[in-house]
Scaffold this motif. Structure first.
Motif, PDB file in Angstrom:
ATOM      1  N   ALA A  64      33.083  20.599  25.001  1.00  0.00           N
ATOM      2  CA  ALA A  64      31.984  20.165  24.120  1.00  0.00           C
ATOM      3  C   ALA A  64      30.979  21.296  23.922  1.00  0.00           C
ATOM      4  O   ALA A  64      30.362  21.406  22.865  1.00  0.00           O
ATOM      5  CB  ALA A  64      31.287  18.943  24.715  1.00  0.00           C
ATOM      6  N   PHE A  65      30.838  22.137  24.928  1.00  0.00           N
ATOM      7  CA  PHE A  65      29.893  23.252  24.798  1.00  0.00           C
ATOM      8  C   PHE A  65      30.474  24.376  23.932  1.00  0.00           C
ATOM      9  O   PHE A  65      29.794  24.898  23.046  1.00  0.00           O
ATOM     10  CB  PHE A  65      29.513  23.799  26.179  1.00  0.00           C
ATOM     11  CG  PHE A  65      28.477  24.889  26.077  1.00  0.00           C
ATOM     12  CD1 PHE A  65      27.171  24.590  25.744  1.00  0.00           C
ATOM     13  CD2 PHE A  65      28.828  26.223  26.270  1.00  0.00           C
ATOM     14  CE1 PHE A  65      26.216  25.595  25.598  1.00  0.00           C
ATOM     15  CE2 PHE A  65      27.879  27.231  26.135  1.00  0.00           C
ATOM     16  CZ  PHE A  65      26.569  26.911  25.799  1.00  0.00           C
ATOM     17  N   GLY A  68      32.222  22.125  20.533  1.00  0.00           N
ATOM     18  CA  GLY A  68      31.672  20.891  19.962  1.00  0.00           C
ATOM     19  C   GLY A  68      30.435  21.133  19.118  1.00  0.00           C
ATOM     20  O   GLY A  68      29.947  22.265  18.976  1.00  0.00           O
ATOM     21  N   LYS A  69      29.913  20.031  18.570  1.00  0.00           N
ATOM     22  CA  LYS A  69      28.774  20.119  17.642  1.00  0.00           C
ATOM     23  C   LYS A  69      27.443  20.356  18.359  1.00  0.00           C
ATOM     24  O   LYS A  69      26.534  20.948  17.811  1.00  0.00           O
ATOM     25  CB  LYS A  69      28.618  18.764  16.911  1.00  0.00           C
ATOM     26  CG  LYS A  69      29.658  18.488  15.868  1.00  0.00           C
ATOM     27  CD  LYS A  69      29.226  17.288  15.021  1.00  0.00           C
ATOM     28  CE  LYS A  69      29.159  16.021  15.837  1.00  0.00           C
ATOM     29  NZ  LYS A  69      29.073  14.783  15.122  1.00  0.00           N
ATOM     30  N   TRP A  70      27.316  19.789  19.579  1.00  0.00           N
ATOM     31  CA  TRP A  70      25.992  19.665  20.203  1.00  0.00           C
ATOM     32  C   TRP A  70      25.192  20.981  20.246  1.00  0.00           C
ATOM     33  O   TRP A  70      24.069  21.029  19.736  1.00  0.00           O
ATOM     34  CB  TRP A  70      26.151  19.044  21.594  1.00  0.00           C
ATOM     35  CG  TRP A  70      24.846  18.657  22.220  1.00  0.00           C
ATOM     36  CD1 TRP A  70      24.221  19.289  23.249  1.00  0.00           C
ATOM     37  CD2 TRP A  70      24.010  17.566  21.850  1.00  0.00           C
ATOM     38  NE1 TRP A  70      23.050  18.653  23.556  1.00  0.00           N
ATOM     39  CE2 TRP A  70      22.890  17.585  22.707  1.00  0.00           C
ATOM     40  CE3 TRP A  70      24.086  16.561  20.875  1.00  0.00           C
ATOM     41  CZ2 TRP A  70      21.858  16.654  22.633  1.00  0.00           C
ATOM     42  CZ3 TRP A  70      23.060  15.624  20.809  1.00  0.00           C
ATOM     43  CH2 TRP A  70      21.969  15.679  21.666  1.00  0.00           C
ATOM     44  N   PRO A  71      25.768  22.058  20.786  1.00  0.00           N
ATOM     45  CA  PRO A  71      24.953  23.286  20.855  1.00  0.00           C
ATOM     46  C   PRO A  71      24.769  23.925  19.472  1.00  0.00           C
ATOM     47  O   PRO A  71      23.892  24.774  19.307  1.00  0.00           O
ATOM     48  CB  PRO A  71      25.782  24.226  21.747  1.00  0.00           C
ATOM     49  CG  PRO A  71      26.913  23.430  22.255  1.00  0.00           C
ATOM     50  CD  PRO A  71      27.080  22.227  21.415  1.00  0.00           C
ATOM     51  N   ASP A 209      31.027  13.042  22.370  1.00  0.00           N
ATOM     52  CA  ASP A 209      31.828  12.945  23.600  1.00  0.00           C
ATOM     53  C   ASP A 209      31.812  14.285  24.330  1.00  0.00           C
ATOM     54  O   ASP A 209      31.868  15.352  23.704  1.00  0.00           O
ATOM     55  CB  ASP A 209      33.285  12.587  23.245  1.00  0.00           C
ATOM     56  CG  ASP A 209      33.395  11.189  22.656  1.00  0.00           C
ATOM     57  OD1 ASP A 209      32.386  10.444  22.692  1.00  0.00           O
ATOM     58  OD2 ASP A 209      34.478  10.850  22.145  1.00  0.00           O
ATOM     59  N   GLY A 210      31.763  14.208  25.636  1.00  0.00           N
ATOM     60  CA  GLY A 210      31.807  15.422  26.455  1.00  0.00           C
ATOM     61  C   GLY A 210      30.436  16.014  26.731  1.00  0.00           C
ATOM     62  O   GLY A 210      30.295  16.849  27.612  1.00  0.00           O
ATOM     63  N   VAL A 211      29.413  15.600  25.965  1.00  0.00           N
ATOM     64  CA  VAL A 211      28.075  16.179  26.175  1.00  0.00           C
ATOM     65  C   VAL A 211      27.461  15.625  27.459  1.00  0.00           C
ATOM     66  O   VAL A 211      26.864  16.360  28.249  1.00  0.00           O
ATOM     67  CB  VAL A 211      27.163  15.910  24.953  1.00  0.00           C
ATOM     68  CG1 VAL A 211      25.729  16.335  25.244  1.00  0.00           C
ATOM     69  CG2 VAL A 211      27.712  16.628  23.731  1.00  0.00           C
TER      70      VAL A 211
END
Ligand code: TXE
Length: 494
Positions: A64-65, A68-71, A209-211
């Motif tokens: 996720a890091f 993924g989208k979060w960062p 997911d995964g964050v």
């Protein structure tokens, strides 16, 4: 104390590990019991994470890091998702407070008006910080220009205790999420219930997911696997000093992940002759008996100046005797049971130490009732600085009272433990308040108040209370790397 006849147990919906956005069984299939400290009965069987599960959770967080989208989202978008989670928490305040109440023996009423709202406030504070991450521009010498970039540190391992299950969870994850990190959280084995519920709410809030991954389990297995993991970039820990050392060692032996530690205290509350005695008694009672003394900043050493000492002692004893011990779901209760059998027995052992070391037991000093882990509010007087009960963190409802003569004596005594987390001062004299505030070696000083917490105020320890700060914009730094970018400017006019 009240009877346990009406013990209310909330519905428990989430008992599995939360990895990569799904609730899953432990790889081993094992579960462990979480118990209700009001009765000692089993509340639920929880999937028990071990190294294999931590590996899966760290892999999910890494994926996720890295991809993924979060960062990569704007800070504004991350903040919006965090606010959405905060909205959902507000809608479920009652249920969340009940989970912590049954799991940790915390007062239901205070959960609804303090713990859960404070966790929400923490989350919203950092939601607002997510789009305010700035670097510096640098005046480097020569034909160059420079700037700093603040980048999320990566995968953060979070290991937390049981005394404030909700607040601890958000104290640590909020700045990490705002920075753009992904997290693997190990809640305390005594109190895994609300953390799993937050995982569920985070999914509903649209946090990818995964964050956020939640892996309940024991310290020497799941906790140690996080601390020694080669692919965890940073560990944030709150708990005992012994385990804090193990976490640092594990970092040193593995990948040198950064570590921040909040390790408890033995905080002094210093009451000067000019204090309003009734107000001082009320504050000192709160400082040690709130949350049954299971508070890292509990005002466990109370220093009272000689002029008001006798009056203070008389009133403090009455106040302790009026502090009602009972079922934490009963609104008339001031203090519930200690979190589990181990802590209960540990506190009772300290009380025995106090007696055998020669301190004077003024009130309390034993178990309350005959079921569950309740202890009477306890006060010792004539405590000497070298006694165990004056040096060790008891983490229970045990006040140690000491008399002092001068300001300098109070300062010296206040500083004479290995800890340095917090201190309280009660006086109307500004000069005394200022001198003592500057002289006490503690990360937080409260003047004419106690437990005045706010997300804006950095929180952490001096000395063996640990290092690193939670709360405030400073806490974001724990979860970010700073990169200097230097660019050649060959045609610079200067
Ligand atoms: O703490 P532990 P405990 C103090 C307080 C209390 C005493 C013992 O004085 O009476 O510590 O409490 C995880 N590797 N504080 O035994 O063991 C554990 O699973 C990695 C002060 O509960 O430090 C839990 O999640 N992790 C404090 C967390 O560490 C490990 C709050 C805290 O548990 C581990 C709590 C290991 N080898 C206790 N072993 C505060 N600062 O507020 C355990 N853990």
């Amino acid at each position: 104390m009240g009877s346990n006849e009406m013990v209310v147990v909330p519905e428990i919906k989430h008992t599995k590990l939360f990895i990569n956005g799904e609730f899953v069984d432990a790889a081993s299939g094992k579960t462990f019991e979480t118990r209700d400290p009001r009765t000692g009965d089993v509340l639920a069987h929880i999937a028990e994470a071990d190294k294999a599960d931590v590996d899966l959770a760290v892999n999910a967080a890494r994926e996720a890091f890295e991809h993924g989208k979060w960062p990569r989202m704007s800070g504004y978008e991350r903040g919006r998702a965090m606010h959405k989670l905060a909205d959902l928490m507000e809608q479920h305040t009652e249920e969340l407070a009940a989970l912590d109440g049954a799991d940790a023996g915390k007062l239901l009423l205070l959960g609804k008006i303090i713990d859960i709202p404070a966790a929400v406030q923490m989350l919203r504070y950092y939601a607002g910080a997510a789009d305010k991450i700035h670097g510096d521009s640098l005046r480097v010498s020569g034909k160059y220009q420079g700037y700093t970039l603040k980048e999320p540190i990566g995968v953060v391992g979070i290991i937390i205790p049981w005394n404030f299950p909700s607040l601890m969870f958000f104290l640590k994850i909020s700045p990490a999420l705002a920075a753009g990190c992904t997290v693997v959280v190990k809640p305390a084995e005594q109190t895994p219930l609300s953390a799993l519920y937050y995982a569920h709410l985070a999914k509903l809030a649209g946090i990818p997911d995964g964050v956020i991954n939640v892996v309940p389990g024991f310290g020497p297995t799941a906790g140690a696997a996080i601390a020694s993991h080669m692919d965890v970039d940073s560990v944030a820990f709150t708990g005992s000093g012994e385990v804090g050392r193990l976490i640092m060692e594990a970092s040193a032996r593995s990948n040198l992940k950064t570590v921040s530690l909040e390790l408890g205290g033995k905080s002094p509350l210093i009451i000067f002759d000019d204090a309003d005695v009734d107000m001082a008694v009320e504050l000192s009672r709160l400082a040690i008996f709130f949350n049954k003394g299971e508070v890292c900043v509990a005002g466990s050493r109370v220093y009272v100046q000689e002029g008001i000492y006798d009056e203070f002692v008389k009133k403090a004893v009455v106040a302790a005797q009026n502090w009602k011990v009972g079922d934490p779901f009963d609104v008339a209760t001031n203090m519930g049971p200690q979190v589990d059998k181990e802590q209960f027995e540990r506190v009772l052992r300290y009380i025995e130490h106090g007696k055998s070391e020669g301190a004077t037991l003024l009130t309390g000093g034993k178990r309350a009732g005959d079921k569950g882990y309740y202890i009477e509010p306890t006060i010792f007087a004539d405590v000497k600085e070298d006694m165990k009960i004056a040096q060790d963190e008891i983490f229970g409802p045990v006040m140690s009272l000491m008399k002092f003569k001068t300001v300098d004596e109070a300062i010296e005594k206040a500083n004479c433990t290995k800890y340095g987390l917090a201190a309280g001062i009660i006086t109307k004299n500004l000069d005394i308040a200022n001198k003592v505030s500057r002289s006490v070696r503690a990360g937080t000083v409260w003047v004419n108040c106690y437990f005045a917490f706010d997300p804006e105020a950095p929180f952490g320890g001096y000395k063996m209370s640990g290092f690193g700060r939670d709360q405030g914009m400073m806490a974001m730094d724990k979860y970010m790397q700073v990169k200097s970018v230097i660019t050649a400017v060959p045609d610079s006019p200067w």
